[in-house]
Scaffold this motif. Structure first.
Motif, PDB file in Angstrom:
ATOM      1  N   SER A 160     -28.903 -42.907  -2.072  1.00 21.34           N
ATOM      2  CA  SER A 160     -29.355 -41.529  -1.950  1.00 21.34           C
ATOM      3  C   SER A 160     -28.189 -40.617  -2.269  1.00 21.34           C
ATOM      4  O   SER A 160     -27.036 -41.059  -2.300  1.00 21.34           O
ATOM      5  CB  SER A 160     -29.896 -41.242  -0.551  1.00 21.34           C
ATOM      6  OG  SER A 160     -28.876 -41.402   0.412  1.00 21.34           O
ATOM      7  N   GLY A 161     -28.498 -39.346  -2.522  1.00 23.42           N
ATOM      8  CA  GLY A 161     -27.450 -38.356  -2.695  1.00 23.42           C
ATOM      9  C   GLY A 161     -27.188 -37.913  -4.112  1.00 23.42           C
ATOM     10  O   GLY A 161     -26.334 -37.057  -4.333  1.00 23.42           O
ATOM     11  N   GLY A 162     -27.880 -38.441  -5.078  1.00 25.76           N
ATOM     12  CA  GLY A 162     -27.665 -38.004  -6.452  1.00 25.76           C
ATOM     13  C   GLY A 162     -28.228 -36.614  -6.694  1.00 25.76           C
ATOM     14  O   GLY A 162     -28.858 -36.026  -5.829  1.00 25.76           O
ATOM     15  N   GLY A 163     -27.975 -36.079  -7.878  1.00 30.64           N
ATOM     16  CA  GLY A 163     -28.484 -34.762  -8.228  1.00 30.64           C
ATOM     17  C   GLY A 163     -27.648 -34.130  -9.313  1.00 30.64           C
ATOM     18  O   GLY A 163     -26.937 -34.821 -10.045  1.00 30.64           O
ATOM     19  N   VAL A 164     -27.730 -32.806  -9.410  1.00 32.25           N
ATOM     20  CA  VAL A 164     -27.000 -32.053 -10.425  1.00 32.25           C
ATOM     21  C   VAL A 164     -25.845 -31.319  -9.763  1.00 32.25           C
ATOM     22  O   VAL A 164     -26.012 -30.712  -8.692  1.00 32.25           O
ATOM     23  CB  VAL A 164     -27.923 -31.043 -11.136  1.00 32.25           C
ATOM     24  CG1 VAL A 164     -27.141 -30.266 -12.180  1.00 32.25           C
ATOM     25  CG2 VAL A 164     -29.105 -31.758 -11.780  1.00 32.25           C
ATOM     26  N   ALA A 165     -24.676 -31.395 -10.382  1.00 34.47           N
ATOM     27  CA  ALA A 165     -23.492 -30.724  -9.860  1.00 34.47           C
ATOM     28  C   ALA A 165     -22.739 -30.073 -11.015  1.00 34.47           C
ATOM     29  O   ALA A 165     -22.777 -30.587 -12.146  1.00 34.47           O
ATOM     30  CB  ALA A 165     -22.591 -31.713  -9.122  1.00 34.47           C
ATOM     31  N   PRO A 166     -22.045 -28.997 -10.768  1.00 37.52           N
ATOM     32  CA  PRO A 166     -21.255 -28.370 -11.842  1.00 37.52           C
ATOM     33  C   PRO A 166     -19.968 -29.135 -12.066  1.00 37.52           C
ATOM     34  O   PRO A 166     -19.473 -29.859 -11.177  1.00 37.52           O
ATOM     35  CB  PRO A 166     -20.964 -26.984 -11.265  1.00 37.52           C
ATOM     36  CG  PRO A 166     -20.933 -27.200  -9.794  1.00 37.52           C
ATOM     37  CD  PRO A 166     -21.964 -28.247  -9.509  1.00 37.52           C
ATOM     38  N   ALA A 167     -19.425 -28.992 -13.267  1.00 33.26           N
ATOM     39  CA  ALA A 167     -18.110 -29.569 -13.535  1.00 33.26           C
ATOM     40  C   ALA A 167     -17.101 -29.001 -12.533  1.00 33.26           C
ATOM     41  O   ALA A 167     -17.109 -27.800 -12.241  1.00 33.26           O
ATOM     42  CB  ALA A 167     -17.681 -29.248 -14.964  1.00 33.26           C
TER      43      ALA A 167
END
Length: 125
Positions: A7-14
């Protein structure tokens, strides 16, 4: 049989951070080594980090140690992967892995006995 659930994935900024978790169920006592792998589109699955289940010893794939930290809590049957200073090249599906034998250095995916279903991490530039 051992089951792994990430769990814990997703979209993150550089430049941002993401924390992944993996819960181990079934027969965790049969596991000696935990790990994380990742697979980017069009690339082979690569080793990210490994953790000796009962000792706390952790090791990493090339060039990842400075930004990634793997930890494990055998009492909670969980392993985590903290990723910081993310770059677009970190975009991949991340897999939790379990090995029934001791592995003290980075190991190939052929050594893995159990896999999680994977969780997507996307780093936006």
């Amino acid at each position: 049989q051992v089951h792994l659930a990430e769990s814990g994935g997703g979209v993150a900024p550089a430049g941002g951070s993401v924390r992944l978790s993996c819960v181990v169920s079934g027969r965790p006592s049969s596991i000696a080594t935990m790990g994380w792998f990742r697979q980017a589109p069009g690339k082979e699955r690569e080793f990210v980090a490994g953790h000796i289940w009962n000792s706390g010893r952790t090791y990493y794939g090339p060039s990842l140690k400075d930004r990634f930290t793997m930890s494990g809590d055998i009492s909670k049957r969980t392993v985590d992967l903290q990723m910081s200073d993310l770059i677009p090249e970190d975009t991949a599906v991340y897999y939790c892995a379990a090995v029934e034998k001791w592995r003290f250095t980075p190991y190939p995916q052929s050594d893995v006995d159990y896999w999680g279903q994977g969780t997507q991490v996307t780093v936006s530039s």
